[in-house]
Design an enzyme around this catalytic site. Structure first.
Site, PDB file in Angstrom:
ATOM      1  N   GLY A 158       0.847  -1.199   0.000  1.00 10.91           N
ATOM      2  CA  GLY A 158       0.000   0.000   0.000  1.00 10.91           C
ATOM      3  C   GLY A 158       0.873   1.237   0.000  1.00 10.91           C
ATOM      4  O   GLY A 158       2.018   1.202  -0.453  1.00 10.91           O
ATOM      5  N   ARG A 159       0.310   2.319   0.524  1.00 11.25           N
ATOM      6  CA  ARG A 159       1.038   3.598   0.484  1.00 11.25           C
ATOM      7  C   ARG A 159       2.374   3.512   1.218  1.00 11.25           C
ATOM      8  O   ARG A 159       3.403   3.978   0.707  1.00 11.25           O
ATOM      9  CB  ARG A 159       0.172   4.696   1.113  1.00 11.25           C
ATOM     10  CG  ARG A 159      -1.041   5.049   0.277  1.00 11.25           C
ATOM     11  CD  ARG A 159      -2.026   5.866   1.083  1.00 11.25           C
ATOM     12  NE  ARG A 159      -2.724   5.001   2.028  1.00 11.25           N
ATOM     13  CZ  ARG A 159      -4.039   4.998   2.226  1.00 11.25           C
ATOM     14  NH1 ARG A 159      -4.787   5.853   1.578  1.00 11.25           N
ATOM     15  NH2 ARG A 159      -4.599   4.182   3.090  1.00 11.25           N
ATOM     16  N   ILE A 160       2.372   2.923   2.416  1.00  8.33           N
ATOM     17  CA  ILE A 160       3.612   2.891   3.204  1.00  8.33           C
ATOM     18  C   ILE A 160       4.600   1.901   2.583  1.00  8.33           C
ATOM     19  O   ILE A 160       5.795   2.184   2.480  1.00  8.33           O
ATOM     20  CB  ILE A 160       3.315   2.557   4.683  1.00  8.33           C
ATOM     21  CG1 ILE A 160       2.423   3.666   5.287  1.00  8.33           C
ATOM     22  CG2 ILE A 160       4.602   2.407   5.490  1.00  8.33           C
ATOM     23  CD1 ILE A 160       1.815   3.324   6.657  1.00  8.33           C
ATOM     24  N   ARG A 181      -2.113  -8.440  -1.836  1.00  5.86           N
ATOM     25  CA  ARG A 181      -3.339  -9.113  -2.264  1.00  5.86           C
ATOM     26  C   ARG A 181      -3.583  -8.879  -3.744  1.00  5.86           C
ATOM     27  O   ARG A 181      -3.914  -9.773  -4.495  1.00  5.86           O
ATOM     28  CB  ARG A 181      -4.527  -8.577  -1.473  1.00  5.86           C
ATOM     29  CG  ARG A 181      -4.984  -9.507  -0.395  1.00  5.86           C
ATOM     30  CD  ARG A 181      -6.127  -8.930   0.347  1.00  5.86           C
ATOM     31  NE  ARG A 181      -5.908  -7.500   0.591  1.00  5.86           N
ATOM     32  CZ  ARG A 181      -6.699  -6.720   1.317  1.00  5.86           C
ATOM     33  NH1 ARG A 181      -7.759  -7.211   1.872  1.00  5.86           N
ATOM     34  NH2 ARG A 181      -6.434  -5.445   1.495  1.00  5.86           N
ATOM     35  N   ILE A 240       6.211  -3.242  11.049  1.00  6.63           N
ATOM     36  CA  ILE A 240       5.734  -1.925  11.500  1.00  6.63           C
ATOM     37  C   ILE A 240       4.222  -1.823  11.283  1.00  6.63           C
ATOM     38  O   ILE A 240       3.664  -0.729  11.322  1.00  6.63           O
ATOM     39  CB  ILE A 240       6.437  -0.758  10.767  1.00  6.63           C
ATOM     40  CG1 ILE A 240       6.287  -0.876   9.242  1.00  6.63           C
ATOM     41  CG2 ILE A 240       7.890  -0.648  11.175  1.00  6.63           C
ATOM     42  CD1 ILE A 240       6.601   0.406   8.507  1.00  6.63           C
ATOM     43  N   ALA A 241       3.565  -2.986  11.041  1.00  7.28           N
ATOM     44  CA  ALA A 241       2.144  -2.939  10.680  1.00  7.28           C
ATOM     45  C   ALA A 241       1.270  -3.067  11.931  1.00  7.28           C
ATOM     46  O   ALA A 241       0.790  -2.052  12.462  1.00  7.28           O
ATOM     47  CB  ALA A 241       1.835  -4.012   9.666  1.00  7.28           C
ATOM     48  N   ARG A 242       1.052  -4.259  12.382  1.00  7.23           N
ATOM     49  CA  ARG A 242       0.246  -4.500  13.577  1.00  7.23           C
ATOM     50  C   ARG A 242       0.726  -5.775  14.247  1.00  7.23           C
ATOM     51  O   ARG A 242       1.150  -6.720  13.558  1.00  7.23           O
ATOM     52  CB  ARG A 242      -1.243  -4.721  13.213  1.00  7.23           C
ATOM     53  CG  ARG A 242      -2.072  -3.484  13.038  1.00  7.23           C
ATOM     54  CD  ARG A 242      -2.306  -2.727  14.346  1.00  7.23           C
ATOM     55  NE  ARG A 242      -3.102  -1.538  14.131  1.00  7.23           N
ATOM     56  CZ  ARG A 242      -2.629  -0.331  13.805  1.00  7.23           C
ATOM     57  NH1 ARG A 242      -1.336  -0.153  13.651  1.00  7.23           N
ATOM     58  NH2 ARG A 242      -3.448   0.700  13.652  1.00  7.23           N
ATOM     59  N   GLU A 271       0.063  -5.881  22.585  1.00  7.95           N
ATOM     60  CA  GLU A 271       0.786  -4.726  23.117  1.00  7.95           C
ATOM     61  C   GLU A 271      -0.138  -3.850  23.974  1.00  7.95           C
ATOM     62  O   GLU A 271      -1.363  -3.844  23.738  1.00  7.95           O
ATOM     63  CB  GLU A 271       1.375  -3.901  21.951  1.00  7.95           C
ATOM     64  CG  GLU A 271       0.338  -3.264  21.057  1.00  7.95           C
ATOM     65  CD  GLU A 271       0.960  -2.572  19.843  1.00  7.95           C
ATOM     66  OE1 GLU A 271       1.832  -3.151  19.174  1.00  7.95           O
ATOM     67  OE2 GLU A 271       0.529  -1.426  19.579  1.00  7.95           O
ATOM     68  N   HIS A 289       5.674   0.988  19.314  1.00  3.67           N
ATOM     69  CA  HIS A 289       4.648   1.453  18.360  1.00  3.67           C
ATOM     70  C   HIS A 289       4.767   2.962  18.099  1.00  3.67           C
ATOM     71  O   HIS A 289       3.830   3.734  18.373  1.00  3.67           O
ATOM     72  CB  HIS A 289       3.244   1.087  18.869  1.00  3.67           C
ATOM     73  CG  HIS A 289       2.222   1.007  17.762  1.00  3.67           C
ATOM     74  ND1 HIS A 289       1.182   0.111  17.750  1.00  3.67           N
ATOM     75  CD2 HIS A 289       2.095   1.724  16.614  1.00  3.67           C
ATOM     76  CE1 HIS A 289       0.456   0.278  16.667  1.00  3.67           C
ATOM     77  NE2 HIS A 289       0.991   1.261  15.959  1.00  3.67           N
ATOM     78  N   ILE A 290       5.924   3.338  17.543  1.00  9.45           N
ATOM     79  CA  ILE A 290       6.192   4.771  17.333  1.00  9.45           C
ATOM     80  C   ILE A 290       6.526   5.102  15.883  1.00  9.45           C
ATOM     81  O   ILE A 290       7.063   6.177  15.603  1.00  9.45           O
ATOM     82  CB  ILE A 290       7.350   5.263  18.237  1.00  9.45           C
ATOM     83  CG1 ILE A 290       8.623   4.420  18.023  1.00  9.45           C
ATOM     84  CG2 ILE A 290       6.932   5.265  19.708  1.00  9.45           C
ATOM     85  CD1 ILE A 290       9.874   5.013  18.648  1.00  9.45           C
TER      86      ILE A 290
END
Ligand code: GLV
Length: 335
Positions: A158-160, A181, A240-242, A271, A289-290
């Site tokens: 995606g964008r990131i 996907r 860095i997603a979830r 978390e 998560h920064i």
């Protein structure tokens, strides 16, 4: 004649200028003490509120919506919205917005930093130095993996993901592979310098794998023990997603056993708790998560959530629509 302002709730402490702006439009209940409310407390604070400013950490589901029937807008300052049941909101005519775009480059910077820190063993070597263990030069002291010229794998384009691919391809001469996907247009692939491959090939061929997929039931444990076994022994993995996309227990085992060389994690299953084994391993860089947390970007994210809330609850005819709605069909229904 004074017009009653709608009442809103801001769930966590935010920047004073954002609260000021919201106060121009709303009766605002804030949370300057930054208390992490339980679900019941959140429901209590939401009584009589027309809108709520949330972050990525307050669960908003059908039960909560049913308990808060005055709610018409749920505006989040996060880009990820797995904490919000968008379909349940849509069914009740509640507008939902997230905060995309404004955090893309900042988050990609951080993903790259974490990947480089894992590859070049920056945290591990700093801890060694702080412990006073640095007594002499050695030929392979904290010798790690190269980043430039190595193969960058992006899971979730995606964008990131695209912003990370650009950094790798243009700044570090990295061949870039990706899996997503859906495949990107050929022109976008060419602009990014990225090649689409299967998930299996991505795992097998990447030197540095960066995970940037949204969290959902389908992406739960997308990378577990079997996937880690497909990776190169010298590879790094950065999430860095979830939390929950990577099986943290399997990752800890893989890092301990040398299945892969190192990892960089900004997000964790459950978390702010962290899987205890990860805390004991030297070859993982851990951050709380920064990834989006540069000051200008956090301010832009909060302002975007405020923009959405102001527009969503603006009842004047011809009012501008919210800039980044997730369920714009709710707006269409109102006219
Ligand atoms: C942070 O994780 C976000 O989704 O913005």
């Amino acid at each position: 004649m004074s017009v009653m302002k709608p009442a809103i709730l801001v769930c966590r402490r935010v920047f004073p200028e954002v609260l000021e702006r919201l106060r121009e439009h709303f009766e605002v209940e804030g949370n300057d003490a930054d208390v992490v409310w339980s679900r019941d407390e959140l429901i209590a604070h939401l009584q009589g509120k027309a809108g709520v400013f949330v972050t990525g950490t307050q669960p908003v589901d059908s039960g909560l919506l049913d308990a808060c029937p005055t709610l018409r807008a749920v505006c989040s300052m996060a880009v990820g919205y797995n904490n919000i049941d968008v379909a349940a909101c849509t069914a009740r005519g509640v507008l939902v917005s997230n905060a995309p775009d404004v955090l893309t480059e900042t988050t990609a910077d951080f993903g790259f930093a974490l990947m480089m820190a894992a590859a070049r063993r920056i945290s591990e070597s700093e801890h060694f130095l702080r412990r006073g263990e640095w007594t002499k030069w050695s030929v392979d002291l904290f010798a790690g993996a190269d980043v430039h010229g190595a193969t960058l794998g992006v899971l979730g384009m995606g964008r990131i993901g695209q912003a990370i691919a650009r950094r790798g391809a243009r700044g570090f001469a990295m061949p870039v592979l990706y899996h997503n996907r859906s495949r990107l247009d050929a022109a976008v692939e060419a602009e990014l310098g990225a090649r689409y491959v299967s998930k299996e090939a991505l795992l097998a061929e990447s030197d540095h794998l960066v995970i940037v997929v949204p969290y959902s039931a389908e992406s739960h444990h997308l990378v577990g023990a079997a996937e880690l076994r497909r990776m190169k022994a010298a590879a790094t993995l950065t999430n860095i997603a979830r939390g929950g996309i990577v099986d943290d227990a399997a990752l800890a085992r893989a890092l301990r056993e040398g299945t892969i060389a190192a990892a960089g994690l900004d997000v964790f299953e459950g978390e702010p708790a962290v899987y205890p084994d990860l805390l004991t391993l030297p070859n993982v860089v851990l951050t709380p998560h920064i990834a989006s947390a540069s000051l200008p970007t956090r301010k832009a994210m909060a302002q975007l959530a405020a923009d959405n809330l102001i527009a969503a609850l603006d009842a004047r005819p011809g009012a501008k629509p919210p800039p980044t709605p997730l369920n714009p069909e709710v707006l269409a229904r109102k006219v």
